[in-house]
Design an enzyme around this catalytic site. Structure first.
Site, PDB file in Angstrom:
ATOM      1  N   ASP A 190       0.795  -1.166   0.055  1.00 24.73           N
ATOM      2  CA  ASP A 190       0.006   0.078  -0.018  1.00 24.73           C
ATOM      3  C   ASP A 190       0.905   1.074  -0.090  1.00 24.73           C
ATOM      4  O   ASP A 190       1.840   1.457   0.809  1.00 24.73           O
ATOM      5  CB  ASP A 190      -0.947  -0.060   1.162  1.00 24.73           C
ATOM      6  CG  ASP A 190      -2.075   1.002   1.196  1.00 24.73           C
ATOM      7  OD1 ASP A 190      -2.128   1.532  -0.013  1.00 24.73           O
ATOM      8  OD2 ASP A 190      -2.473   1.218   2.191  1.00 24.73           O
TER       9      ASP A 190
ATOM     10  N   ASP B 106      -2.942   2.396  -6.174  1.00 18.86           N
ATOM     11  CA  ASP B 106      -1.743   2.570  -5.091  1.00 18.86           C
ATOM     12  C   ASP B 106      -1.724   0.928  -4.212  1.00 18.86           C
ATOM     13  O   ASP B 106      -1.103   1.151  -2.980  1.00 18.86           O
ATOM     14  CB  ASP B 106      -2.023   3.895  -4.303  1.00 18.86           C
ATOM     15  CG  ASP B 106      -3.360   3.972  -3.676  1.00 18.86           C
ATOM     16  OD1 ASP B 106      -4.245   3.070  -3.961  1.00 18.86           O
ATOM     17  OD2 ASP B 106      -3.461   4.496  -2.541  1.00 18.86           O
ATOM     18  N   GLU B 107      -2.451   0.233  -4.529  1.00 15.08           N
ATOM     19  CA  GLU B 107      -2.448  -1.008  -3.443  1.00 15.08           C
ATOM     20  C   GLU B 107      -2.670  -2.110  -4.442  1.00 15.08           C
ATOM     21  O   GLU B 107      -3.204  -2.235  -5.331  1.00 15.08           O
ATOM     22  CB  GLU B 107      -3.367  -0.772  -2.186  1.00 15.08           C
ATOM     23  CG  GLU B 107      -4.731  -0.855  -2.648  1.00 15.08           C
ATOM     24  CD  GLU B 107      -5.504  -0.841  -1.324  1.00 15.08           C
ATOM     25  OE1 GLU B 107      -5.198  -1.689  -0.533  1.00 15.08           O
ATOM     26  OE2 GLU B 107      -6.647  -0.010  -1.366  1.00 15.08           O
TER      27      GLU B 107
END
Length: 372
Positions: A25, A119-120
């Site tokens: 993350d 983003d993860e």
């Protein structure tokens, strides 16, 4: 609990515990990209989003979070919490480009990558390209590589299942990592507040609390039959995860479940004609996105948020796939029109298509617009 159930749980747990999963993350991703690209923003409270009366915070730097600023917060509230807050307009093309660099790093180590957002992602590194035996060490390698390639920091959670890996990635943020081993998993879940369970939203958490379920240990005390009686199909998930059992695989080919768009308006909408114009534009946009991806859809969902932030959704599902942008628009109008005249102004409208499928599976002729 019967011996058969205990044996079944033990076998399921053993099967899950043999995996090594990392949840990566990025730290305050959008805001960190802006601080990376503009040295004047470093060390200062930054919010990515609109600064107007209708603006919403898309992301906040850690300096802003220290003042209580959070994503999805109205910008006026964020400004009140942090008067020195600096607003930056989002640059999604840049964020997508950086996300591509990050995923290329993941691909250096495994092909089993399940992105959750820009983003993860989950990575299954049980078997990895470098033959690194320790998932903890591999997480350090991946985080260092992301830093070298993008200049940004990432946090990671390492565990035997997706549920715990995602929780672990939050434990030492920012720029840290944590491990929850199979030996630690059941005890960690037992102590976990029920509101932090994946799949337990605020309404379900409140309902569980009324039933005396406050932690994972409380949830574990319930039988499968009782949980299913109270929560339906979700009861089975709650029963397994309260025991630290999550056998969901990392799915690199995870199919998209919906395609949608929404817009927050500078001034509340009270006129049906104006609301129809906005809805029509969104219907055309989502149809084009659907068509670009060579998908079909059978469900149209209209989302409306009023001036007082009360939100409603209305959906219609067809027996056959939508045939055109015009049909999508007509169905969206059928959901919108009954909401007028509206006693309150509308601040946001969204249109989403779901029940997605393969266009080759759609019947070529004889279709009827049948609402289920």
């Amino acid at each position: 609990m019967s011996e058969v159930t205990r044996d079944g749980d033990a076998q399921e747990f053993a099967r899950a515990a043999s995996r090594k999963i990392i949840h990566v993350d990025m730290d305050a991703f959008y805001a960190s990209v802006e601080q990376r690209d503009n040295p004047d923003l470093r060390g200062r409270p930054v919010a990515v989003g609109g600064d107007g009366p209708r603006g919403v915070v898309a992301a906040a730097s850690y300096e802003a979070r220290a003042h209580g600023v959070r994503s999805a917060m109205p910008s006026v509230t964020a400004r009140r919490k942090c008067p020195e807050l600096i607003f930056v307009r989002p640059r999604f093309d840049v964020y997508r480009a950086v996300s591509g660099q990050i995923r290329a790093v993941f691909a250096e180590h495994t092909d089993l990558i399940e992105p959750l957002s820009l983003d993860e992602a989950y990575l299954d590194v049980t078997e990895n390209k470098g033959g690194v035996a320790s998932a903890t060490e591999l997480a350090r390698i991946i985080r260092a590589r992301i830093k070298a390639v993008t200049g940004l920091t990432a946090s990671a959670g390492i565990s035997y299942c997706k549920f715990l890996a995602k929780l672990a990635s939050d434990l030492n943020k920012p720029n840290g990592q944590a491990v929850i081993t199979p030996r630690q998993g059941p005890a960690f879940v037992a102590a976990l507040p029920i509101a932090r369970f994946h799949g337990v939203g605020p309404a379900t958490a409140a309902r569980m609390e009324r039933l005396g379920i406050h932690t994972g240990a409380d949830l574990r005390a319930w039988t499968l039959a009782d949980l299913q009686a109270q929560f339906g199909k979700a009861g089975g998930w709650y029963h397994r995860i309260s025991r630290g059992i999550d056998t969901r695989p990392v799915q690199p080919d995870r199919q998209r479940k919906s395609i949608g768009t929404e817009d927050t308006f500078p001034a509340d909408l009270t006129d049906l004609a104006q609301a129809r114009r906005e809805t029509a534009a969104m219907a055309v946009k989502v149809w084009r996105l659907l068509d670009d991806r060579r998908l079909t859809a059978r469900t149209v969902t209209l989302k409306v948020k009023y001036a007082d932030f009360r939100q409603i959704t209305r959906s219609r599902t067809l027996s056959v796939p939508l045939a055109s942008a015009a049909e999508t628009q007509a169905l969206a109008f059928a959901l919108l029109d009954p909401l007028f005249p509206t006693p309150k102004g509308i601040r946001l409208i969204g249109v989403t298509l779901s029940t997605l499928g393969d266009p080759d599976a759609a019947p070529p002729e004889g279709r009827q617009l049948t609402l289920l």
